[in-house]
Structure formats: C-alpha cells, structure tokens
Design a protein around this motif. Structure first.
Motif, short mmCIF file in Angstrom:
data_model
loop_
_atom_site.label_atom_id
_atom_site.label_comp_id
_atom_site.label_asym_id
_atom_site.label_seq_id
_atom_site.Cartn_x
_atom_site.Cartn_y
_atom_site.Cartn_z
N PRO A 148 14.64 18.98 14.23
CA PRO A 148 14.49 18.22 15.47
C PRO A 148 13.77 18.99 16.57
O PRO A 148 13.21 18.37 17.49
N GLU A 149 13.76 20.30 16.49
CA GLU A 149 13.10 21.10 17.52
C GLU A 149 11.60 21.21 17.30
O GLU A 149 10.85 21.60 18.21
N CYS A 150 11.10 20.88 16.11
CA CYS A 150 9.68 21.04 15.78
C CYS A 150 8.91 19.75 16.04
O CYS A 150 8.35 19.15 15.10
N THR A 151 8.87 19.29 17.27
CA THR A 151 8.22 18.01 17.55
C THR A 151 7.09 18.10 18.57
O THR A 151 6.38 17.12 18.77
N THR A 152 6.93 19.24 19.22
CA THR A 152 5.83 19.37 20.16
C THR A 152 4.53 19.58 19.41
O THR A 152 4.53 19.98 18.24
N THR A 153 3.43 19.31 20.07
CA THR A 153 2.12 19.44 19.42
C THR A 153 1.88 20.84 18.90
O THR A 153 1.33 21.06 17.82
N ALA A 154 2.34 21.83 19.66
CA ALA A 154 2.08 23.22 19.30
C ALA A 154 2.93 23.68 18.13
O ALA A 154 2.50 24.51 17.33
N SER A 155 4.16 23.15 18.01
CA SER A 155 5.08 23.66 17.00
C SER A 155 5.40 22.66 15.90
O SER A 155 6.29 22.91 15.08
N PHE A 156 4.69 21.54 15.86
CA PHE A 156 5.06 20.49 14.92
C PHE A 156 4.85 20.96 13.48
O PHE A 156 3.75 21.28 13.05
N ALA A 157 5.95 21.03 12.74
CA ALA A 157 5.92 21.38 11.32
C ALA A 157 6.64 20.27 10.56
O ALA A 157 7.70 19.80 10.97
N THR A 158 6.06 19.85 9.45
CA THR A 158 6.60 18.71 8.71
C THR A 158 7.28 19.16 7.44
O THR A 158 7.06 20.26 6.93
N GLN A 159 8.11 18.28 6.91
CA GLN A 159 8.76 18.52 5.63
C GLN A 159 7.75 18.20 4.52
O GLN A 159 7.31 17.06 4.38
N ARG A 160 7.40 19.20 3.73
CA ARG A 160 6.39 19.07 2.69
C ARG A 160 6.90 19.60 1.36
O ARG A 160 7.80 20.42 1.33
N THR A 161 6.31 19.11 0.28
CA THR A 161 6.60 19.68 -1.03
C THR A 161 5.82 20.98 -1.20
O THR A 161 4.81 21.20 -0.54
N ARG A 162 6.30 21.83 -2.11
CA ARG A 162 5.64 23.11 -2.35
C ARG A 162 5.26 23.33 -3.81
O ARG A 162 4.55 24.28 -4.12
N THR A 163 5.72 22.48 -4.70
CA THR A 163 5.42 22.68 -6.12
C THR A 163 3.93 22.76 -6.37
O THR A 163 3.45 23.57 -7.17
N GLN A 164 3.17 21.92 -5.65
CA GLN A 164 1.72 21.89 -5.88
C GLN A 164 1.04 23.22 -5.51
O GLN A 164 -0.05 23.52 -5.99
N ASP A 165 1.69 24.04 -4.68
CA ASP A 165 1.09 25.31 -4.27
C ASP A 165 1.00 26.30 -5.43
O ASP A 165 0.28 27.29 -5.34
N TYR A 166 1.74 26.03 -6.51
CA TYR A 166 1.78 26.97 -7.62
C TYR A 166 0.89 26.55 -8.78
O TYR A 166 0.95 27.12 -9.87
N LEU A 167 0.04 25.56 -8.56
CA LEU A 167 -0.93 25.18 -9.58
C LEU A 167 -2.05 26.21 -9.66
O LEU A 167 -2.31 26.96 -8.72
N ARG A 168 -2.72 26.19 -10.79
CA ARG A 168 -3.87 27.10 -10.96
C ARG A 168 -5.10 26.43 -10.35
O ARG A 168 -5.85 25.74 -11.00
N ILE A 169 -5.28 26.64 -9.04
CA ILE A 169 -6.37 26.03 -8.30
C ILE A 169 -7.30 27.15 -7.82
O ILE A 169 -6.84 28.15 -7.27
N PRO A 170 -8.60 27.02 -8.02
CA PRO A 170 -9.52 28.06 -7.55
C PRO A 170 -9.33 28.34 -6.07
O PRO A 170 -9.32 27.42 -5.25
N GLY A 171 -9.12 29.59 -5.75
CA GLY A 171 -8.91 29.97 -4.36
C GLY A 171 -7.50 29.80 -3.88
O GLY A 171 -7.18 30.10 -2.73
N GLY A 172 -6.61 29.31 -4.75
CA GLY A 172 -5.23 29.09 -4.36
C GLY A 172 -4.43 30.38 -4.33
O GLY A 172 -4.89 31.45 -4.77
N GLU A 173 -3.22 30.26 -3.83
CA GLU A 173 -2.36 31.44 -3.69
C GLU A 173 -1.88 31.94 -5.04
O GLU A 173 -1.69 33.14 -5.25
N HIS A 174 -1.69 31.03 -6.00
CA HIS A 174 -1.17 31.39 -7.31
C HIS A 174 -2.16 30.92 -8.37
O HIS A 174 -2.49 29.75 -8.46
N GLU A 175 -2.60 31.85 -9.22
CA GLU A 175 -3.64 31.56 -10.20
C GLU A 175 -3.12 31.52 -11.64
O GLU A 175 -3.89 31.38 -12.56
N TRP A 176 -1.81 31.66 -11.83
CA TRP A 176 -1.31 31.90 -13.18
C TRP A 176 -0.79 30.67 -13.90
O TRP A 176 -0.47 30.72 -15.08
#
Length: 614
Positions: free
Chosen positions: A238-266
């Motif tokens: 509830p505190e993350c609602t201003t323009t400067a600090s707005f952070a949303t609830q997101r999934t993270r599984t996709q961050d671990y795919l083997r994507i060129p230039g991504g954080e995880h390549e394995w």
C-alpha cells in the motif's frame, strides 16, 4: 500455511540440467518421461494451486524431498523455479539454512499480498446489509469478508480505493496463467455494489490493459458494455503508490529463461513462459450469468445485444473482442445483454495482416471457432471467428440449460464442445472435429434442438429453432468440404481448397461473415415475429452464489483438490478436458457442463470434468 513440504521415497522427477543442456533446444520437458514423475508433478501442482487458491498470494515457496535429496521451489502464475538437487539427509545445511532464512522473511517477502486484509467491525457493519441483498450472498458473515485496495491508473495522487468483498463468486481454479477471481464488492466510497475482477494480465508488447480498452470503448460510445470504475496494476504494498516509488506485483519465473542478454542463461529447452502483472478492475454495472435467462427469447435478445456491442467496438474503435464465451455475456438488471471481459481483445487495423502476440490461442475452448481450433498457429483471429463463437454460445446454452429431459445431451455436448486431439509429434493441440459434424446436423442436430425447446404439452418454440438452424446453415456453408482431421496433419489439402474456392456458397458465406450485419438480420428477423412460448426459461440449477468454503483468506479453509490433467502427453485422447495450454477465460464457471443430465469425469483424477475445465 506458510509453506508445504513433500517427502517421497521415489527418484527425482526432474531431468538432469546438464543432460538437457547437451540436447539444447531439443530438450522438450524438464520433467522425466514416466508415469510416476508425471503423477508426482501433478500432485505438487495441486498443492501449489490449493495454496494460492486459499490465500491471497503473489508467490510461494515449497520444498520437495525425494530419497536423500531435495529441491527448493518457488511458484507464481508464470510457472515454477526449482533449484539443483542437494543432499538433505547427509548434508542438511542447505535445507536448514533455507528454513532459517524463511523464518526471518516479512509477509511480503514470503509472497503474501499485502493489499488484501481482514475488515474492521465498522466496515463489516456498513457492507454486510448491502452485500446480503445480492442473490447468493444472503448468508454472508463478517468472517467471509476481506478488504481490497485498488489502484486507479487514472488517479494522479496515487490514492487507493477500498472495496469490501465476500469470497469470489467464481474463479478459474488454476495457479498458472491469468488466475482470475471475480467478486461482488461493496464500494466504500460510493456505497454501491460493484464487480471486482482480480487477475494477472499478460505483460507482453502490444497487449493493452483491460481498463485502457474499456476507456477506448466508452470514448467510442460502444453500447451494451459495463461502466468502468477503478482499474490498475496492484502495488507491491500500500505504500508503493506514488509515481516515484510505484512497484507492482509481478511474476519472476520468466526471468530465468534462456533469453539472449538476460540475467540467467542456463535454462535448457524452450519452455513457453509468459510474464504477468497483477491487475484489478472494477465494473460499476452488475449482471447475472447468461444461464439465468427467463425465456429463450430473452436469451436470444441478450446474445443479440452482445453482438451489437461487438460490432460497434470493431467498427468504431477497431477493437476485436476475441474471447466471446458464455461467461462473457451477462444479463443486466433491466434484462438486456452486455459484453464483458475485454482483456484478450486486440486493436486491429483493417486490411493489415498482423502476427500473434502470444504463443497460445486466446479464447475459451468450448466456444473457439473451428478454424482457430484446426489451425491455431497459421490463422489470424477474424470477425468471423467471434461471430461463430456467438453461435456456439447460443447452442451451448440451449443444450445445457434446456436439457434436463435429454438422456444423451451431455454426450453430444462432450463431442461438440470438449473434443480435442494432441499431436504426438509437436504436442500441438487441435480440435473442431465435433463442431464440423454438428454443422452437418449430426451432433446436437435439429431434432435434438426441437426436443430441447419442446414444452410438456408438446409445443415447440420454433423462432428459437429458426435462429439456430439458419446460423448452423450459414457456418456449414462457410466450412463446406472440410472434413474432421485425423492424426497430426494440419496442412490443408489442395483439392479441398480448390473446391472451396470454386463454390459460390463458400464465397457468399465468407462475405456475410465479414461483419455482423447478416447475423443480426437473422436474429432480429425472428425476434420481430411472434414467439410460440414466452416462459421457457433456463432449467439449469447451477449454484452461482457464494460458497464460504472456497474463501481466499488466511483463515483455515478446506482446500479443494485440483487435478493436473492427463499425464501422458504423447497419447491421443478424446473426451477429456481441454488442454491447460489454452488461455483460460473468466467464463469457466458458466461454461461448465455440470448442469447436464449426465456427469462427465476425467480419467486421471476421477473428478467431474465440469469442475476441471480451465
């Protein structure tokens, strides 16, 4: 429950990562190809799904032990991330350190959604009287209520709107994908009852937020759609609602795919994992399920109203709905129809051929057009596909809601609406065979339709029969010469295409289905005539009301078993629930066939198919 731990004596169900790497893109699955592994995988998915269904969660952790080894897992709507195996029995440091660290995590770090909290006594006192007036919510208690915070993207100051809701009136029932929940909610600011839709929107280029789509539709003065209230991404807290600090609830599984230039390549293979963002939308116009129609005349009028909305959206705003289904057409308090759930819609450019935005189909399996079921990868979604979906919705409602006297109607419904085949080569799921046979007047044929629309004294509602049969004839000509597909071959046969191109009936049907004009002419023609029966309403007794045992909150609830579906992807199976790869829609409750006279069961779970359709 904060976290579940499963301990099995069997071998690891996951394939070795190094072995998968050697196969490269040919590595099709991270799960071992054995019945034992698939059963264990389904069991873990059932646990994780029950965990997320009974609590308000962004993600969750779990521990899977097998023999003397174990893995740590993290679940969200995009999928599951799993660690390499570790020795938990002989070298317990990894397991013990994880549990020790988990102990010090905050609620948000453990995956809880901090924007949903219990209600206060004052909030319950003002909300309960109004909520109890809604059909199905008469027995709601304070213990069933929760307090939702909704961020409105159109708000400049970042304020959160407060809504009080009992348990969801329906949900998609699964963890992966959009995981949609629908609530009847009390708006604290306006003191009115509204509809609150909570789901995970696909976060891919070109896919607009549903609230933005509604804004465009209202700007274009599209009729027969609900009024839009607050709509926006769910903040991390509830505190993350201003323009400067707005952070949303997101999934993270996709961050671990083997994507060129991504954080995880394995990550081996090429798994399809879509990113999602948690989203809430409020509609200020309430409606009843389509299955509650008071007469077949009203059913046809409501579907006609939805087609008018669809046509205006396409003509005035160039927006194609692409998910016409039984649950996305509602009956208003005035008895008219409205078309909802535009989150899968797409802004199209007439005359411009555009590629797909997602790797899977959009729509609800029972109502997807034959062409989209037969060739999901090579055919664009057209106006004709949505118009065909309206026909299947009408036929489905007649069979489901007027079929109490028909002993074999559920079998016909199964053949027409639930049939599918999975290719043993590329695992692509195709369908439409039952619908082609239906258009040839062999399944749910005219005789059955007439019997469904016959009263006890033998009177048949012929205008409704006329609408169904004229539309059946139109789509029969549209698919003339097409035969049910056998095996995995999907390449159109040249001789069939040559016949179709040379037949004037095909060309005429294609021209008639370029817009909704001709379909509306058919429906309005019969609506303008005298109907034989005015009180042949729905016989469906499906309870669409509140069930406190399914409440999503942190208090103790009975968790429903959720089947993982079939375990062997290489076998061609019929009469089973549609594949989970199809994007689920918000109409899954109203599209279930449990109102028919014969209950269908999944072979793998022994649960009614009606409870598993997603």
């Amino acid at each position: 429950m904060e976290m579940w731990i499963e301990n099995k004596s069997q071998a690891d169900i996951f394939r070795g990562v190094e072995a998968m790497k050697k196969r490269g893109d040919e590595a099709k699955s991270h799960i071992r190809f054995s019945d034992t592994a698939y059963r264990a995988c389904g069991q873990m998915i059932a646990y994780a799904s029950a965990h997320h269904q009974s609590q308000f969660r962004v993600f969750s952790f779990s521990i899977f032990l097998f023999g003397e080894k174990g893995r740590l897992l993290r679940w969200d709507c995009s999928g599951v991330i799993y660690t390499e195996p570790f020795e938990w029995l002989t070298e317990p440091d990894t397991l013990l350190e994880f549990i020790w660290r988990f102990n010090f995590l905050s609620d948000i770090e453990r995956g809880h959604d901090s924007t949903v909290t219990p209600v206060t006594d004052d909030e319950a006192e003002v909300a309960l009287p109004k909520l109890k007036r809604y059909p199905g919510l008469e027995n709601t208690k304070k213990a069933d209520l929760q307090r939702f915070l909704v961020h409105d993207d159109r708000s400049a100051n970042g304020d959160l709107r407060v809504y009080i809701t009992p348990s969801a009136v329906w949900d998609t029932g699964g963890l992966f994908g959009r995981s949609t929940f629908g609530y009847i909610a009390y708006d604290v600011a306006s003191t009115n009852l509204v509809y609150l839709k909570d789901f995970w929107r696909t976060d891919l280029p070109g896919i607009e937020k549903e609230g933005d789509i509604y804004s465009k539709l209202h700007d274009a003065q599209v009729p027969n759609i609900p009024r839009l209230g607050a709509a926006g991404d769910v903040p991390l807290s509830p505190e993350c609602t201003t323009t400067a600090s707005f952070a949303t609830q997101r999934t993270r599984t996709q961050d671990y795919l083997r994507i060129p230039g991504g954080e995880h390549e394995w990550c081996p293979g090429q798994p399809h994992v879509d990113p999602y963002v948690h989203y809430r939308l409020v509609l200020e116009t309430l409606g009843k399920p389509l299955s509650t129609f008071k007469s077949t005349r009203q059913l046809c009028e409501v579907i006609r109203d939805a087609i008018v909305a669809h046509s205006a959206a396409y003509e005035r705003a160039q927006i194609l709905h692409r998910d016409v289904s039984a649950g996305n057409i509602l009956i208003t308090e005035e008895g008219t129809g409205m078309l909802i759930d535009w989150d899968l819609s797409k802004q199209v450019h007439k005359g411009v051929e555009e590629g797909p935005r997602q790797h899977s189909r959009t729509g609800t399996w029972q109502f997807i057009s034959i062409s989209r079921l037969r060739e999901p990868r090579y055919t664009a979604h057209e106006v004709s596909d949505d118009l065909e979906s309206f026909f299947w919705v009408l036929l489905y409602q007649i069979a489901k809601c007027r079929g109490s006297r028909m002993a074999d109607v559920s079998k016909h419904m199964q053949l027409v609406f639930d049939e599918y085949t999975k290719s043993s080569q590329d695992h692509l799921v195709i369908g439409g065979n039952g619908k082609i046979v239906c258009l040839a007047d062999l399944y749910l044929d005219r005789g059955i339709v007439e019997e469904l629309l016959t009263t006890a004294d033998g009177l048949v509602n012929t205008p409704c029969v006329g609408i169904i049969e004229e539309l059946r004839s139109l789509f029969h000509d549209y698919y003339l010469y097409l035969k049910p597909q056998l095996g995995s071959s999907r390449r159109p046969q040249l001789e069939i295409e040559k016949k179709r191109q040379g037949d004037s009936r095909v060309k005429e049907a294609q021209e008639k289905l370029c817009s909704s004009t001709f379909v509306l002419l058919i429906i309005n023609k019969y609506l303008g005539s005298k109907w034989d029966i005015e009180d042949d309403g729905s016989l469906d007794k499906t309870d669409m009301g509140h069930d406190a045992s399914k409440s999503r909150d942190r208090r103790k609830r009975k968790a429903e078993d959720i089947s993982s579906g079939e375990k062997n992807s290489d076998q061609i199976r019929k009469w089973m629930l549609p594949p989970s790869s199809i994007q689920p829609s918000s109409d899954v409750v109203s599209s279930r066939s449990k109102g028919t006279s014969k209950t269908l069961y999944s072979k793998s779970s022994q649960k009614p198919v009606s409870s598993l359709l997603k």
